[in-house]
Each structure stands twice: as structure tokens, then as C-alpha cells.
Scaffold this active site. Structure first.
Site, PDB file in Angstrom:
ATOM      1  N   TYR A   1       0.824  -1.215   0.000  1.00 17.02           N
ATOM      2  CA  TYR A   1       0.000   0.000   0.000  1.00 17.02           C
ATOM      3  C   TYR A   1       0.857   1.263   0.000  1.00 17.02           C
ATOM      4  O   TYR A   1       0.383   2.355  -0.290  1.00 17.02           O
ATOM      5  CB  TYR A   1      -0.951   0.033   1.205  1.00 17.02           C
ATOM      6  CG  TYR A   1      -2.033  -1.043   1.186  1.00 17.02           C
ATOM      7  CD1 TYR A   1      -2.199  -1.877   0.093  1.00 17.02           C
ATOM      8  CD2 TYR A   1      -2.879  -1.210   2.268  1.00 17.02           C
ATOM      9  CE1 TYR A   1      -3.169  -2.862   0.070  1.00 17.02           C
ATOM     10  CE2 TYR A   1      -3.866  -2.191   2.266  1.00 17.02           C
ATOM     11  CZ  TYR A   1      -3.997  -3.018   1.159  1.00 17.02           C
ATOM     12  OH  TYR A   1      -4.975  -3.982   1.161  1.00 17.02           O
TER      13      TYR A   1
ATOM     14  N   LYS B   1       3.432 -15.261   2.329  1.00 14.13           N
ATOM     15  CA  LYS B   1       3.343 -15.996   1.059  1.00 14.13           C
ATOM     16  C   LYS B   1       4.778 -16.320   0.649  1.00 14.13           C
ATOM     17  O   LYS B   1       5.252 -15.959  -0.440  1.00 14.13           O
ATOM     18  CB  LYS B   1       2.604 -15.127   0.028  1.00 14.13           C
ATOM     19  CG  LYS B   1       2.270 -15.811  -1.272  1.00 14.13           C
ATOM     20  CD  LYS B   1       1.196 -16.857  -1.156  1.00 14.13           C
ATOM     21  CE  LYS B   1       0.963 -17.550  -2.477  1.00 14.13           C
ATOM     22  NZ  LYS B   1       0.223 -18.815  -2.360  1.00 14.13           N
TER      23      LYS B   1
ATOM     24  N   ASP C   1      -2.968 -18.141   1.640  1.00 13.82           N
ATOM     25  CA  ASP C   1      -4.113 -18.803   0.994  1.00 13.82           C
ATOM     26  C   ASP C   1      -4.680 -19.878   1.921  1.00 13.82           C
ATOM     27  O   ASP C   1      -5.906 -20.018   2.063  1.00 13.82           O
ATOM     28  CB  ASP C   1      -3.734 -19.389  -0.382  1.00 13.82           C
ATOM     29  CG  ASP C   1      -2.329 -19.971  -0.434  1.00 13.82           C
ATOM     30  OD1 ASP C   1      -1.596 -19.841   0.568  1.00 13.82           O
ATOM     31  OD2 ASP C   1      -1.963 -20.566  -1.458  1.00 13.82           O
TER      32      ASP C   1
ATOM     33  N   ASP D   1      -5.302  -6.652   6.000  1.00 14.29           N
ATOM     34  CA  ASP D   1      -6.506  -5.935   5.585  1.00 14.29           C
ATOM     35  C   ASP D   1      -7.590  -6.947   5.197  1.00 14.29           C
ATOM     36  O   ASP D   1      -8.739  -6.899   5.659  1.00 14.29           O
ATOM     37  CB  ASP D   1      -6.133  -5.055   4.379  1.00 14.29           C
ATOM     38  CG  ASP D   1      -7.232  -4.104   3.974  1.00 14.29           C
ATOM     39  OD1 ASP D   1      -8.245  -4.020   4.702  1.00 14.29           O
ATOM     40  OD2 ASP D   1      -7.090  -3.447   2.926  1.00 14.29           O
TER      41      ASP D   1
ATOM     42  N   ASP E   1     -10.894  -8.512   7.734  1.00 17.02           N
ATOM     43  CA  ASP E   1     -12.304  -8.374   7.322  1.00 17.02           C
ATOM     44  C   ASP E   1     -12.987  -9.734   7.292  1.00 17.02           C
ATOM     45  O   ASP E   1     -14.146  -9.867   7.685  1.00 17.02           O
ATOM     46  CB  ASP E   1     -12.394  -7.723   5.931  1.00 17.02           C
ATOM     47  CG  ASP E   1     -12.548  -6.217   6.034  1.00 17.02           C
ATOM     48  OD1 ASP E   1     -12.258  -5.675   7.127  1.00 17.02           O
ATOM     49  OD2 ASP E   1     -12.944  -5.578   5.039  1.00 17.02           O
TER      50      ASP E   1
END
Ligand code: NAD
Length: 355
Positions: free
Chosen positions: A142, A191, A223, A247, A251
Site C-alpha cells: 500500500y 506468502k 491462501d 486488511d 475483514d
């Protein structure tokens, strides 16, 4: 002890839910002999209306001069047509950056009393779950280099994920310390089978392991983590992960609790001053009706007591009071499914009675 708390009530239901949290904190002060001094500052739409900008200088200065900050929520249809950089939500990034907050703590807890609200199958959540997600907040993709360019197939866009050892170390320390305060189980999510930045992440996280002998740290690929969160959420205690993975996963985790009005959050930096706020927005559709669920904001106050002021017993007193009120069957409108419910002030009264 004496604590100075800046209040950023904001818009919509913000003033109602912050007032509830203040009443609960005052009760804690009375019971445990602390003095909480509350000073309100403007933020969001109400700040635009009063001073022409969503984050006035006086608000930033007030927050930086305080011991901690409690925020309601900002935004609403009245300001939706303003350009992006003048909108109320812009103030959120501004205050987080002014306060140097690089950690976001987001608990996702399924209260046994609210199992029926969870979208997962009953047998999966038979024992509830209580997860703390520690998300890195100011680095990664980001904030990395990005741009547009002409490539082999014409126009292309790129964003880059970059993490320094320093950024990984400081968030990992918060995560280990958080795990120490809880059940001593840390899952670091990355990852690393594909990304170089994840391989450094994994290496640095494990370098710190020896300093926290009471914490068991395991790695999980993102994943798999997304799948495990819905397959068996109770396996997690503390999760630490990068900005983007955090993020998305936070959620997902909040969704499986089934109740947006229940979830608090904390953003922390280098010192004990933090910014505490519910994860939901300003809910303009129910603003001013005294039906908002104040529990996420009340629990944000409990997080402040724990993380900023190190008042563990006082913090637990709030959490236990919320548990008792829910166990006794009291609900706000969002949790009542058309049945009987208490107003914002009534449920706050019940929580205060149980402290
Ligand atoms: P929202 O979270 O405000 O509301 C979504 C739905 O959940 C609404 O139906 C609302 O009534 C309900 N809800 C939310 N909190 C509740 C509570 N405590 N009790 C009972 N019901 C609750 O999200 P939205 O509608 O997408 O956004 C509304 C405004 O809030 C927008 O302007 C948005 O930009 C802003 N927003 C602010 C923040 C923040 O301040 N941190 C976060 C998200 C959205």
C-alpha cells in the site's frame, strides 16, 4: 492514576457510542480509583462543517498531547460528494500518520451467547473463537513504489511490496508481546513460497523467537490461512501479518463473528499512546435514534486500558461485564433479529451495572 483521553466523536452514531464508552470508563475510574480527563476534538464531517477541513490542526495537536485517543466514526451522505482529499475519511489516514501508528490490532471474538449470529456451521463454532490479528499498518504494497508504464502489451500498472527488517521486527515484537499477554500462540502469515518480501518476513519473525520462550510461533501461507479461518477459526490465537494480507484477513475474521457492532480495534505506534475505535463506520442510517450498538466502542475503551495504560484488571472488568450482559440475553437492535432490544443508553446502563 490520572489519564488524559482525547475524544474524537466524529459523525453519525459517533457521538452516541463514544458517550457510552465514556460513561463506562468513568465507572471504571470510580471503582478502581483512576481519573480519566476527556477532551473532545473535531474530526470528519463535523470538522468540515465547523472549520472547513476534516482534520483541524487543533485536533492533531490535542491527540499528540493526550495519553490516548478514542474515536467514534466519520463520514456520511452529506459529505459524500466532496473530492477525495477533502472527505471526512481522509482525516483517518491523517491522524494515523500524525500519531505514527504502525500496528493495527483487531480482535475477532465470537461470544458464545452470539453463536447464532455466526454464518459458520454450528459444529465449527461450538466453542466460539477469540482471535487477535496484528496487522502491519504503514508498509508493504500500500506504500510501495507504484506507477503506470508502457509494457510489451501496451499500458500496464504496477505496485510493489517492500518490507525492511526494521518494519518486520517492530511489528513482530508487538505480536510476540501480544501473544505473551494471551495464550502464547502466534501464527505468522505470509506468502513465502512465492514472495521475496515474505521470505524476509518469515526469517525476521523467527529470529525474534528466542526472546519470547513462552510463545510458540508457526508459519502459515496466506491462501491456507484464508481457508483455515472458516474451516477452524478456534485454532488461532494471535495472527501477525503484512498490511495487505491483514486488511483482507481481518475483514474475513470480523465477518465470521457475524456482528459488526461488537468489534473494537487499536492502532499503536512506538509509544503507549494509541488510537482506539470500533471497526464499523458512522452508520448514518441509524444516527441519532439511540439504537446503535455501543459495544465495539466500549470494548475499544477496554483495549485502551490494556494497551495504553496497562490496566489489565480494569480492562477485563469491562470485557466481563459485556459477556455477562450478553449471557443474560440482553441485545441491541442489530443483534435482536426482530425481537426485544435495549437502546444504546439502556445497554450501556446494563454494562455499567455489571462492572
Ligand atoms: P457502516 O459500518 O457505517 O454501516 C454498515 C451497516 O451496519 C449499516 O446498516 C449500519 O446501520 C450498521 N451498523 C454499523 N455500526 C453499527 C452499530 N454500532 N450498531 C448497529 N448497527 C451498526 O458502513 P457504511 O454504511 O458503509 O458507511 C457509512 C459511513 O461510514 C460512510 O461515510 C463511510 O465512509 C464511513 N466509514 C467510516 C469508518 C471509520 O470512521 N473508521 C469506517 C467505515 C466506514
Amino acid at each position: 492514576m490520572n489519564y488524559n483521553i482525547a475524544l474524537l466523536k466524529g459523525d453519525g452514531i459517533g457521538p452516541e457510542i463514544v458517550d457510552s464508552a465514556v460513561r463506562v470508563l468513568e465507572k471504571i475510574g470510580e471503582k478502581y480509583g483512576h481519573v480519566f480527563n476527556f477532551t473532545p476534538y473535531l474530526i470528519g464531517g463535523i470538522a468540515i462543517d465547523s472549520c472547513g477541513e476534516p482534520l483541524p490542526k487543533a485536533t492533531v495537536e490535542g491527540c499528540l498531547a493526550s495519553d490516548s485517543v478514542l474515536l467514534g466514526a466519520v463520514g456520511g451522505p452529506k459529505w459524500d460528494t466532496l473530492p477525495g482529499n477533502q472527505r471526512p475519511e481522509k482525516a483517518l489516514l491523517g491522524i494515523r500518520s500524525a500519531m505514527g501508528l504502525f500496528t493495527n490490532l483487531r480482535p475477532a471474538k465470537l461470544y458464545p451467547a452470539l453463536k447464532g449470529d455466526c454464518p459458520l456451521r454450528e459444529d465449527i463454532v461450538a466453542n466460539g473463537f477469540d482471535i487477535m490479528i496484528v496487522r502491519e499498518l504503514t508498509g508493504g504494497i500500500y506504500f510501495g513504489e507504484r506507477g503506470m508504464r508502457q509494457g510489451k502489451y501496451g499500458e500496464e500498472a504496477y505496485d510493489t511490496e517492500c518490507y525492511s527488517r526494521m518494519e518486520i521486527e517492530r511489528i513482530a515484537k508487538v505480536a510476540y508481546e501480544t501473544a505473551q499477554k494471551r495464550n502464547g500462540k502466534l501464527t505468522s502469515i505470509d506468502k513465502a513460497n512465492v514472495l521475496e518480501s515474505s521470505r524476509l518476513w518469515r526469517k525476521v519473525v523467527h529470529e525474534l523467537e528466542a526472546s519470547y520462550p513462552n510463545v510458540e510461533c508457526v508459519d502459515m501461507l496466506v491462501d491456507n490461512a484464508a481457508m483455515q479461518l472458516v474451516r477452524n477459526p478456534a485454532q488461532f490465537d494471535v495472527i501477525v501479518t503484512s498490511n495487505m494480507f491483514g486488511d483482507i484477513l481481518s475483514d474475513e475474521a470480523s465477518q465470521i463473528t457475524g456482528s459488526i457492532g461488537m468489534l473494537p480495534s487499536a492502532s499503536l505506534g512506538d509509544n503507549t499512546r494509541g488510537l482506539y475505535e470500533p471497526i464499523h463506520g458512522s452508520a448514518p442510517d441509524i444516527a441519532g435514534m439511540n439504537i446503535a450498538n455501543p459495544i465495539a466502542t466500549i470494548l475499544s475503551g477496554a483495549m485502551m486500558l490494556l494497551y495504553s495504560f496497562n490496566l489489565k484488571e480494569e480492562s477485563e472488568a469491562i470485557v466481563n461485564a459485556v459477556d455477562k450482559v450478553l449471557e443474560a440475553g440482553f441485545r441491541t437492535k442489530d443483534l435482536a433479529h426482530g425481537g426485544e432490544y435495549l437502546t444504546t443508553t439502556e445497554i450501556t446502563d446494563k454494562i455499567i451495572e455489571n462492572i
